[in-house]
Design a protein around this motif. Structure first.
Motif, short mmCIF file in Angstrom:
data_model
loop_
_atom_site.label_atom_id
_atom_site.label_comp_id
_atom_site.label_asym_id
_atom_site.label_seq_id
_atom_site.Cartn_x
_atom_site.Cartn_y
_atom_site.Cartn_z
N VAL A 1 1.88 6.41 -7.16
CA VAL A 1 0.84 7.26 -7.72
C VAL A 1 1.22 8.73 -7.56
N ILE A 2 1.75 9.10 -6.42
CA ILE A 2 2.20 10.48 -6.20
C ILE A 2 3.28 10.86 -7.20
N VAL B 1 0.84 -1.20 0.00
CA VAL B 1 0.00 0.00 0.00
C VAL B 1 0.87 1.25 0.00
N SER B 2 1.93 1.24 0.79
CA SER B 2 2.84 2.38 0.85
C SER B 2 3.53 2.60 -0.50
N THR C 1 2.46 1.66 -3.46
CA THR C 1 1.46 2.10 -4.43
C THR C 1 1.14 3.57 -4.25
N LYS C 2 1.02 4.02 -3.00
CA LYS C 2 0.73 5.42 -2.73
C LYS C 2 1.83 6.32 -3.28
N TRP C 3 3.09 5.98 -3.00
CA TRP C 3 4.20 6.81 -3.46
C TRP C 3 4.37 6.73 -4.98
#
Length: 44
Positions: A29-30, A22-23, A25-27
């Motif tokens: 996308v950012i 999840v971490s 994927t978040k970074w």
């Protein structure tokens, strides 16, 4: 065959792996959004 007992398995490794996914994927996308904004600004 062994009897299944709900909630007895240690899932700490799976939870850590999912939290890492999840971490990441978040970074990712950012970073993609930042690259797209940069490309839009440079192209103008």
């Amino acid at each position: 065959m062994a009897e299944h007992k709900h909630g007895e398995m240690d899932i700490s490794v799976q939870e850590a792996t999912f939290a890492g996914f999840v971490s990441f994927t978040k970074w990712a996308v950012i970073a993609i959004i930042a690259i797209l904004i940069f490309m839009a600004l440079v192209n103008s």
